[in-house]
Design a protein around this motif. Structure first.
Motif, mmCIF file in Angstrom:
data_model
loop_
_atom_site.group_PDB
_atom_site.id
_atom_site.type_symbol
_atom_site.label_atom_id
_atom_site.label_comp_id
_atom_site.label_asym_id
_atom_site.label_seq_id
_atom_site.Cartn_x
_atom_site.Cartn_y
_atom_site.Cartn_z
ATOM 1 N N ARG A 33 3.295 1.829 -8.372
ATOM 2 C CA ARG A 33 2.304 0.758 -8.533
ATOM 3 C C ARG A 33 2.897 -0.476 -9.228
ATOM 4 N N ASN A 54 -3.900 -5.509 -1.773
ATOM 5 C CA ASN A 54 -3.760 -4.060 -1.661
ATOM 6 C C ASN A 54 -5.059 -3.368 -1.269
ATOM 7 N N ASP A 55 -6.165 -3.777 -1.932
ATOM 8 C CA ASP A 55 -7.435 -3.086 -1.685
ATOM 9 C C ASP A 55 -8.456 -3.972 -0.973
ATOM 10 N N SER A 92 0.373 -8.699 -3.170
ATOM 11 C CA SER A 92 -0.074 -7.437 -3.775
ATOM 12 C C SER A 92 -1.575 -7.468 -4.088
ATOM 13 N N ARG A 121 0.844 -1.221 0.000
ATOM 14 C CA ARG A 121 0.000 0.000 0.000
ATOM 15 C C ARG A 121 0.865 1.251 0.000
#
Ligand SMILES: C[S@@+](CC[C@H](N)C(=O)[O-])C[C@H]1O[C@@H](n2cnc3c(N)ncnc32)[C@H](O)[C@@H]1O
Length: 300
Positions: free
Chosen positions: A232, A244-245, A241, A224
């Motif tokens: 990115r 991340n969200d 990864s 993050r």
């Protein structure tokens, strides 16, 4: 749209929102410890918000379109777990039969609430209680790699699809595209999995929560941070990864999934393709995007 079962269930159990037919899950191609562990896991983790289901389902279902799945489709979800993807499918398909051999089927009953275009049945891939060549669309997300013989299990799923219908699956990838340091980290985590997955359920969950905090979260926070400072592309190459969200709830659940499961197979892209072809599927599309590998094929 729903059809009759092709045999009588052993029992009908009253769930919170619907009755659930229970079929035998005896067979050669099932790991009963894995199934029990998933039952325990999903009864604890089943409160997926509609928002998180929608966000993740956009990633899983990027290879679908209206001609593959629509309101006329009679669909089958094999190994539905908490029913999170069944719930997403319910907005796209006509009617869905969702099966799982574990007690997760009762968690699915809760998550699916009063949705009425879904029927739940307790059954395994070897005891799917419907005739062959029945479904317009069948899917199995994150299931077949937890079954001793993945190829045979895939054949058992595809047998249930009509000619011209589609089969969708998500199978763990074997990290073939990753660098040596990524693979080394994975090899270490795999050793941890082999130990943790043998622990009793409560202790396993506790250790997985600790692993979430000491392994997952530092790596994810690092990803993050890289995204935040505009790196990115580098972030995408980092382990975890994909999280991340993702919410802390999803991360905790996936850690339990990852470290708590005794049996997992991993496949290269070529192996996924070969297994799907061996089932008589054509027009196979393996998404180039995460989660790796999710794929769709048409039955000929
Ligand atoms: C990682 S979970 C995936 C659940 C759901 N598809 C999801 O993605 O949320 C794997 C599921 O496969 C089910 N499973 C394990 N062995 C199976 C078998 N032989 N036949 C059908 N399902 C099986 C487990 O009970 C568990 O719910």
């Amino acid at each position: 749209m729903k059809i009759a079962y092709n045999r009588n269930p052993e029992a009908i159990v009253k769930g919170t929102n619907r009755e659930i037919a229970v079929f035998s899950t005896d067979g050669e191609n099932i790991d009963t410890e894995v199934v029990k562990s998933f039952g325990d896991e999903w009864l604890k983790f089943h409160e997926f918000s509609d928002k998180s289901i929608e966000k993740l389902s956009n990633e899983y279902f990027d290879v679908l379109n209206d001609s593959i799945l629509n309101k006329q489709s009679y669909a089958l979800d094999i190994g539905c777990g908490t029913g999170r993807w069944t719930k997403s499918l319910a907005t796209k398909a006509g009617f869905i039969e969702a099966i799982d051999p574990s007690d997760a089927i009762f968690a699915a009953d809760k998550l699916l609430g009063k949705i009425d275009n879904v029927r739940l049945s307790k059954a395994s891939v070897e005891t799917i209680p419907f005739d062959d060549n029945t479904f317009d669309f069948a899917m199995s997300i994150g299931v077949l790699h937890h079954i001793p013989n993945t190829q045979q299990a895939m054949k058992d799923c595809v047998r249930k699809v009509k000619k011209g219908g589609y089969f969708y699956c998500y199978l763990y990838y074997n990290l073939e595209t990753r660098g040596w340091w990524f693979k080394t980290l994975f090899a270490i985590s795999d050793l941890i999995r082999k130990v943790v997955s043998k622990l009793p359920s409560g202790l396993k969950k506790f250790i997985c929560d600790i692993l979430t905090i000491v392994i997952y979260m530092p790596l994810i926070l690092w990803v993050r941070f890289l995204v935040l400072i505009g790196l990115r592309n580098i972030a995408k190459k980092m382990p975890l990864s994909a999280y991340n969200d993702k919410s802390f709830f999803v991360i905790r659940n996936d850690a339990l999934d990852r470290f708590g499961t005794k049996l997992e197979h991993r496949f290269s892209k070529a192996e996924v393709l070969e297994m799907m072809e061996n089932c008589g599927l054509t027009d196979i599309v393996i998404s180039p995007l995460m989660p790796y590998y999710h794929a769709i094929g048409k039955k000929i």
